[in-house]
Design a protein around this motif. Structure first.
Motif, PDB file in Angstrom:
ATOM      1  N   MET A   1     -12.789 -13.950  -5.157  1.00 56.38           N
ATOM      2  CA  MET A   1     -11.760 -12.951  -5.360  1.00 56.38           C
ATOM      3  C   MET A   1     -11.556 -12.181  -4.053  1.00 56.38           C
ATOM      4  O   MET A   1     -12.511 -11.748  -3.421  1.00 56.38           O
ATOM      5  CB  MET A   1     -12.186 -11.998  -6.473  1.00 56.38           C
ATOM      6  N   ASN A   2     -10.308 -12.003  -3.656  1.00 51.07           N
ATOM      7  CA  ASN A   2      -9.979 -11.219  -2.464  1.00 51.07           C
ATOM      8  C   ASN A   2      -9.756  -9.771  -2.858  1.00 51.07           C
ATOM      9  O   ASN A   2      -9.214  -9.484  -3.916  1.00 51.07           O
ATOM     10  CB  ASN A   2      -8.720 -11.757  -1.798  1.00 51.07           C
ATOM     11  N   THR A   3     -10.147  -8.871  -1.987  1.00 56.29           N
ATOM     12  CA  THR A   3      -9.983  -7.447  -2.240  1.00 56.29           C
ATOM     13  C   THR A   3      -9.123  -6.847  -1.142  1.00 56.29           C
ATOM     14  O   THR A   3      -9.278  -7.188   0.030  1.00 56.29           O
ATOM     15  CB  THR A   3     -11.355  -6.740  -2.272  1.00 56.29           C
ATOM     16  N   LEU A   4      -8.234  -5.959  -1.545  1.00 58.39           N
ATOM     17  CA  LEU A   4      -7.357  -5.270  -0.601  1.00 58.39           C
ATOM     18  C   LEU A   4      -7.461  -3.778  -0.834  1.00 58.39           C
ATOM     19  O   LEU A   4      -7.299  -3.302  -1.960  1.00 58.39           O
ATOM     20  CB  LEU A   4      -5.901  -5.731  -0.788  1.00 58.39           C
ATOM     21  N   VAL A   5      -7.735  -3.038   0.209  1.00 54.02           N
ATOM     22  CA  VAL A   5      -7.741  -1.577   0.155  1.00 54.02           C
ATOM     23  C   VAL A   5      -6.395  -1.114   0.698  1.00 54.02           C
ATOM     24  O   VAL A   5      -6.049  -1.403   1.845  1.00 54.02           O
ATOM     25  CB  VAL A   5      -8.903  -0.987   0.988  1.00 54.02           C
ATOM     26  N   VAL A   6      -5.620  -0.424  -0.136  1.00 54.62           N
ATOM     27  CA  VAL A   6      -4.318   0.103   0.257  1.00 54.62           C
ATOM     28  C   VAL A   6      -4.424   1.619   0.240  1.00 54.62           C
ATOM     29  O   VAL A   6      -4.919   2.202  -0.724  1.00 54.62           O
ATOM     30  CB  VAL A   6      -3.206  -0.363  -0.716  1.00 54.62           C
ATOM     31  N   PHE A   7      -3.939   2.272   1.309  1.00 50.93           N
ATOM     32  CA  PHE A   7      -4.100   3.722   1.384  1.00 50.93           C
ATOM     33  C   PHE A   7      -2.910   4.377   2.071  1.00 50.93           C
ATOM     34  O   PHE A   7      -2.160   3.743   2.795  1.00 50.93           O
ATOM     35  CB  PHE A   7      -5.385   4.085   2.142  1.00 50.93           C
ATOM     36  N   PHE A   8      -2.763   5.665   1.815  1.00 49.05           N
ATOM     37  CA  PHE A   8      -1.832   6.529   2.531  1.00 49.05           C
ATOM     38  C   PHE A   8      -2.640   7.722   3.001  1.00 49.05           C
ATOM     39  O   PHE A   8      -3.393   8.314   2.228  1.00 49.05           O
ATOM     40  CB  PHE A   8      -0.682   6.997   1.638  1.00 49.05           C
ATOM     41  N   LYS A  20     -13.822   2.581   6.266  1.00 50.25           N
ATOM     42  CA  LYS A  20     -15.248   2.481   5.990  1.00 50.25           C
ATOM     43  C   LYS A  20     -15.494   1.696   4.693  1.00 50.25           C
ATOM     44  O   LYS A  20     -16.361   0.823   4.636  1.00 50.25           O
ATOM     45  CB  LYS A  20     -15.854   3.888   5.888  1.00 50.25           C
ATOM     46  N   GLU A  21     -14.715   1.984   3.656  1.00 47.22           N
ATOM     47  CA  GLU A  21     -14.868   1.295   2.370  1.00 47.22           C
ATOM     48  C   GLU A  21     -14.497  -0.182   2.483  1.00 47.22           C
ATOM     49  O   GLU A  21     -15.172  -1.039   1.927  1.00 47.22           O
ATOM     50  CB  GLU A  21     -14.017   1.966   1.291  1.00 47.22           C
ATOM     51  N   GLY A  26     -16.064  -5.826   2.563  1.00 50.10           N
ATOM     52  CA  GLY A  26     -15.473  -7.007   3.175  1.00 50.10           C
ATOM     53  C   GLY A  26     -14.033  -7.234   2.755  1.00 50.10           C
ATOM     54  O   GLY A  26     -13.592  -8.374   2.596  1.00 50.10           O
ATOM     55  N   ALA A  27     -13.284  -6.162   2.568  1.00 44.48           N
ATOM     56  CA  ALA A  27     -11.903  -6.247   2.094  1.00 44.48           C
ATOM     57  C   ALA A  27     -10.910  -6.181   3.247  1.00 44.48           C
ATOM     58  O   ALA A  27     -11.222  -5.682   4.324  1.00 44.48           O
ATOM     59  CB  ALA A  27     -11.619  -5.094   1.123  1.00 44.48           C
ATOM     60  N   ASP A  28      -9.716  -6.679   2.967  1.00 49.62           N
ATOM     61  CA  ASP A  28      -8.605  -6.464   3.883  1.00 49.62           C
ATOM     62  C   ASP A  28      -8.106  -5.043   3.666  1.00 49.62           C
ATOM     63  O   ASP A  28      -8.388  -4.414   2.644  1.00 49.62           O
ATOM     64  CB  ASP A  28      -7.466  -7.454   3.593  1.00 49.62           C
ATOM     65  N   ILE A  29      -7.337  -4.534   4.624  1.00 48.01           N
ATOM     66  CA  ILE A  29      -6.858  -3.153   4.524  1.00 48.01           C
ATOM     67  C   ILE A  29      -5.376  -3.089   4.889  1.00 48.01           C
ATOM     68  O   ILE A  29      -4.917  -3.827   5.759  1.00 48.01           O
ATOM     69  CB  ILE A  29      -7.707  -2.219   5.414  1.00 48.01           C
ATOM     70  N   ALA A  30      -4.644  -2.247   4.173  1.00 44.11           N
ATOM     71  CA  ALA A  30      -3.216  -2.062   4.442  1.00 44.11           C
ATOM     72  C   ALA A  30      -2.881  -0.585   4.293  1.00 44.11           C
ATOM     73  O   ALA A  30      -3.309   0.071   3.346  1.00 44.11           O
ATOM     74  CB  ALA A  30      -2.372  -2.882   3.481  1.00 44.11           C
ATOM     75  N   GLU A  31      -2.121  -0.082   5.251  1.00 46.45           N
ATOM     76  CA  GLU A  31      -1.729   1.329   5.236  1.00 46.45           C
ATOM     77  C   GLU A  31      -0.287   1.462   4.763  1.00 46.45           C
ATOM     78  O   GLU A  31       0.588   0.721   5.191  1.00 46.45           O
ATOM     79  CB  GLU A  31      -1.860   1.934   6.628  1.00 46.45           C
ATOM     80  N   ILE A  32      -0.051   2.415   3.882  1.00 43.73           N
ATOM     81  CA  ILE A  32       1.310   2.755   3.474  1.00 43.73           C
ATOM     82  C   ILE A  32       1.850   3.693   4.544  1.00 43.73           C
ATOM     83  O   ILE A  32       1.292   4.758   4.782  1.00 43.73           O
ATOM     84  CB  ILE A  32       1.337   3.434   2.092  1.00 43.73           C
ATOM     85  N   VAL A  33       2.921   3.275   5.212  1.00 45.55           N
ATOM     86  CA  VAL A  33       3.508   4.062   6.294  1.00 45.55           C
ATOM     87  C   VAL A  33       4.822   4.649   5.808  1.00 45.55           C
ATOM     88  O   VAL A  33       5.734   3.926   5.412  1.00 45.55           O
ATOM     89  CB  VAL A  33       3.734   3.193   7.552  1.00 45.55           C
ATOM     90  N   CYS A  34       4.889   5.971   5.843  1.00 46.98           N
ATOM     91  CA  CYS A  34       6.069   6.705   5.380  1.00 46.98           C
ATOM     92  C   CYS A  34       6.957   7.052   6.574  1.00 46.98           C
ATOM     93  O   CYS A  34       6.461   7.308   7.668  1.00 46.98           O
ATOM     94  CB  CYS A  34       5.614   7.963   4.673  1.00 46.98           C
ATOM     95  N   HIS A  35       8.254   7.076   6.352  1.00 46.48           N
ATOM     96  CA  HIS A  35       9.194   7.405   7.421  1.00 46.48           C
ATOM     97  C   HIS A  35       9.288   8.918   7.678  1.00 46.48           C
ATOM     98  O   HIS A  35       9.843   9.333   8.679  1.00 46.48           O
ATOM     99  CB  HIS A  35      10.583   6.864   7.090  1.00 46.48           C
TER     100      HIS A  35
END
Length: 64
Positions: A1-8, A20-21, A26-35
């Motif tokens: 199972m793949n894990t993704l940490v998404v944050f703002f 850090k989490e 061992g998860a991928d990470i993605a940032e929510i970028v606001c305009h």
């Protein structure tokens, strides 16, 4: 199972914790970028106003 940490992160504090989490599990990470700029006290107030009015600011697409 793949894990993704998404944050703002309005001020950058959450970004450090998300990194850090993601590293810990061992998860991928993605940032929510606001305009819009939500930094500082004015940004905090603007964000609160938008939440009360149920308005969503435009964000950049996440390519995963």
């Amino acid at each position: 199972m793949n894990t993704l940490v998404v944050f703002f992160s309005r001020s950058g504090t959450v970004k450090a914790e998300a990194q850090k989490e993601a590293k810990a599990v061992g998860a991928d990470i993605a940032e929510i970028v606001c305009h819009k700029n939500f930094k500082g006290i004015i940004g905090f107030i603007k964000g609160g106003f938008q939440a009360v009015k149920k308005r969503c600011p435009k964000i950049e697409p996440i390519n995963i």
